[in-house]
Design a protein around this motif. Structure first.
Motif, PDB file in Angstrom:
ATOM      1  N   LEU A  20      -1.770   8.242  10.258  1.00 60.81           N
ATOM      2  CA  LEU A  20      -2.152   9.331  11.164  1.00 60.81           C
ATOM      3  C   LEU A  20      -1.181  10.505  11.027  1.00 60.81           C
ATOM      4  O   LEU A  20      -1.585  11.664  10.933  1.00 60.81           O
ATOM      5  N   THR A  21       0.108  10.179  10.980  1.00 55.90           N
ATOM      6  CA  THR A  21       1.115  11.230  10.808  1.00 55.90           C
ATOM      7  C   THR A  21       0.847  12.015   9.526  1.00 55.90           C
ATOM      8  O   THR A  21       0.906  13.247   9.508  1.00 55.90           O
ATOM      9  N   HIS A  22       0.540  11.254   8.472  1.00 53.14           N
ATOM     10  CA  HIS A  22       0.279  11.856   7.171  1.00 53.14           C
ATOM     11  C   HIS A  22      -0.893  12.835   7.243  1.00 53.14           C
ATOM     12  O   HIS A  22      -0.816  13.964   6.764  1.00 53.14           O
ATOM     13  N   ILE A  23      -1.977  12.388   7.880  1.00 55.74           N
ATOM     14  CA  ILE A  23      -3.181  13.221   7.980  1.00 55.74           C
ATOM     15  C   ILE A  23      -2.924  14.472   8.812  1.00 55.74           C
ATOM     16  O   ILE A  23      -3.322  15.575   8.445  1.00 55.74           O
ATOM     17  N   LEU A  24      -2.186  14.289   9.920  1.00 57.35           N
ATOM     18  CA  LEU A  24      -1.901  15.446  10.779  1.00 57.35           C
ATOM     19  C   LEU A  24      -0.998  16.448  10.059  1.00 57.35           C
ATOM     20  O   LEU A  24      -1.150  17.655  10.198  1.00 57.35           O
TER      21      LEU A  24
ATOM     22  N   VAL B 247       0.872  -1.161   0.000  1.00 54.67           N
ATOM     23  CA  VAL B 247       0.000   0.000   0.000  1.00 54.67           C
ATOM     24  C   VAL B 247       0.912   1.215   0.000  1.00 54.67           C
ATOM     25  O   VAL B 247       1.230   1.791   1.023  1.00 54.67           O
ATOM     26  N   ARG B 248       1.421   1.516  -1.180  1.00 53.03           N
ATOM     27  CA  ARG B 248       2.352   2.640  -1.308  1.00 53.03           C
ATOM     28  C   ARG B 248       1.580   3.918  -1.082  1.00 53.03           C
ATOM     29  O   ARG B 248       2.062   4.863  -0.514  1.00 53.03           O
ATOM     30  N   ASN B 249       0.376   3.843  -1.567  1.00 52.70           N
ATOM     31  CA  ASN B 249      -0.383   5.060  -1.513  1.00 52.70           C
ATOM     32  C   ASN B 249      -1.021   5.219  -0.142  1.00 52.70           C
ATOM     33  O   ASN B 249      -2.044   4.636   0.158  1.00 52.70           O
ATOM     34  N   ILE B 250      -0.368   5.997   0.683  1.00 51.17           N
ATOM     35  CA  ILE B 250      -0.822   6.202   2.045  1.00 51.17           C
ATOM     36  C   ILE B 250      -2.201   6.856   2.060  1.00 51.17           C
ATOM     37  O   ILE B 250      -3.012   6.602   2.944  1.00 51.17           O
ATOM     38  N   ASP B 251      -2.467   7.646   1.029  1.00 54.39           N
ATOM     39  CA  ASP B 251      -3.788   8.267   0.908  1.00 54.39           C
ATOM     40  C   ASP B 251      -4.877   7.210   0.862  1.00 54.39           C
ATOM     41  O   ASP B 251      -5.945   7.365   1.447  1.00 54.39           O
ATOM     42  N   GLU B 252      -4.551   6.129   0.143  1.00 55.30           N
ATOM     43  CA  GLU B 252      -5.538   5.080  -0.011  1.00 55.30           C
ATOM     44  C   GLU B 252      -5.799   4.367   1.314  1.00 55.30           C
ATOM     45  O   GLU B 252      -6.935   4.014   1.631  1.00 55.30           O
ATOM     46  N   LEU B 253      -4.731   4.159   2.063  1.00 53.14           N
ATOM     47  CA  LEU B 253      -4.862   3.538   3.388  1.00 53.14           C
ATOM     48  C   LEU B 253      -5.753   4.407   4.278  1.00 53.14           C
ATOM     49  O   LEU B 253      -6.694   3.920   4.900  1.00 53.14           O
TER      50      LEU B 253
ATOM     51  N   ALA C 288     -10.955   8.856  12.939  1.00 52.32           N
ATOM     52  CA  ALA C 288     -10.881   7.536  12.298  1.00 52.32           C
ATOM     53  C   ALA C 288      -9.484   6.937  12.449  1.00 52.32           C
ATOM     54  O   ALA C 288      -9.328   5.790  12.886  1.00 52.32           O
ATOM     55  N   LEU C 289      -8.465   7.710  12.108  1.00 52.53           N
ATOM     56  CA  LEU C 289      -7.093   7.189  12.165  1.00 52.53           C
ATOM     57  C   LEU C 289      -6.662   6.932  13.605  1.00 52.53           C
ATOM     58  O   LEU C 289      -5.992   5.936  13.894  1.00 52.53           O
ATOM     59  N   PHE C 290      -7.067   7.818  14.507  1.00 47.14           N
ATOM     60  CA  PHE C 290      -6.725   7.616  15.916  1.00 47.14           C
ATOM     61  C   PHE C 290      -7.403   6.349  16.451  1.00 47.14           C
ATOM     62  O   PHE C 290      -6.775   5.552  17.158  1.00 47.14           O
TER      63      PHE C 290
END
Ligand code: CLR
Length: 284
Positions: free
Chosen positions: A226-230, A23-29, A194-196
């Motif tokens: 979560l890091t990505h979203i923050l 899952v390279r695409n972290i956005d997708e995760l 959601a991520l948390f």
């Protein structure tokens, strides 16, 4: 096991779980965790927002409170042991256990769609849910909480702590309400919640895990998400605050277990025959 819906892993059902590292695409995760949260969140925030004016009136509160402890319960024999039965405290306990179990079932659904979760062994899935599902329910509680009057959406209306008086565990209720208040203060978005929530569930510190390494790989990907979203939201400083919350969550769940233990010693009949099977399986 009564954890309905936990099936052995079937890669055909879940292409993400097959190769979580590809899952390279972290956005997708992130997108699939957010989607799963949205689809299992029980109530939408806009819905809750619209219902905020609906609070319990005095008579309704009294009805909940009248399920109150009455010292003149009765003793009777059951399977060769002497039981003490008092059906006032236990009515409210049973009621709350049913509501909590309902909420937990949505969390089980949520977990099943976290990429990588279904790749874990059935034992590890259950171990994670056993300790994490109640914590996620408490995280979700902040969505259903109104900080203006300290009420939570319960049974179709907003309820203050006094509604839960007859449970006779005021310290737990106070602590849970304080936690919800503190979570609300962080003003998390639905994506962040959601991520948390996923991070709370996928935790290598949980007892009885068979394959910690595999759980760790899933945990890392969720942490990354979560890091990505923050980062995207320009709120990296939240990460530290969220980790602090996980310690509070743990203590709240220990407290819940202690209360349950206390309750089942005092009202063994309710605890054994009237609590939902899933509640017993997860918490007893
Ligand atoms: C959490 C968010 C869910 C919906 C939901 C259902 C049941 C609620 C729960 C929320 C918050 C906590 C709650 C619970 C019912 C009883 C429990 C209000 C809003 C209180 C804290 C009492 C716990 C008592 C135990 C000791 C039995 O989407």
């Amino acid at each position: 096991h009564d954890l309905m819906g936990i099936h052995p892993y079937n890669p055909l059902e879940d292409p993400y779980s097959l190769y979580p590292h590809s899952v390279r695409n972290i956005d997708e995760l992130c997108a699939s965790i957010v989607r799963s949260h949205r689809e299992t969140s029980q109530y939408r925030v806009e819905e809750l927002q619209a219902l905020r004016w609906k609070v319990f009136n005095r008579e309704e509160i009294q009805t909940y409170q009248s399920k109150v402890y009455q010292p003149d319960g009765c003793f009777f024999w059951f399977s060769g042991i002497l039981l003490y039965l008092c059906d006032s405290v236990d009515e409210m306990w049973q009621h709350c256990a049913v509501r909590l179990t309902d909420a937990v079932q949505y969390v089980v659904e949520f977990a099943k769609h976290i990429p990588g979760f279904r790749m874990l062994s059935q034992n590890d899935q259950i171990a994670l849910l056993k300790t994490g599902s109640m914590e996620v329910v408490l995280v979700r509680m902040s969505r259903s909480f109104n900080t203006e009057n300290n009420t939570v959406f319960f049974d179709g209306k907003f309820a203050g702590a006094e509604v839960f008086k007859s449970l006779a565990c005021g310290d737990l209720i106070t602590a849970v309400f304080d936690f919800a208040h503190g979570m609300c203060a962080l003003k998390l978005t639905e994506h962040q919640i959601a991520l948390f929530s996923a991070l709370v569930l996928i935790n290598t510190d949980r007892p009885c895990l068979e394959d910690r390494g595999r759980v760790q790989r899933v945990q890392r990907s969720v942490e990354l998400g979560l890091t990505h979203i923050l980062h995207r939201d320009n709120q990296e400083s939240l990460m530290h605050k969220l980790y602090q919350k996980t310690a509070v969550l743990r203590s709240l769940c220990i407290m819940h277990m202690e209360k349950l233990h206390w309750f089942s010693q005092r009202y063994p009949l309710t605890a054994h025959s009237m609590f939902p099977p899933l509640y017993k399986e997860l918490f007893a």
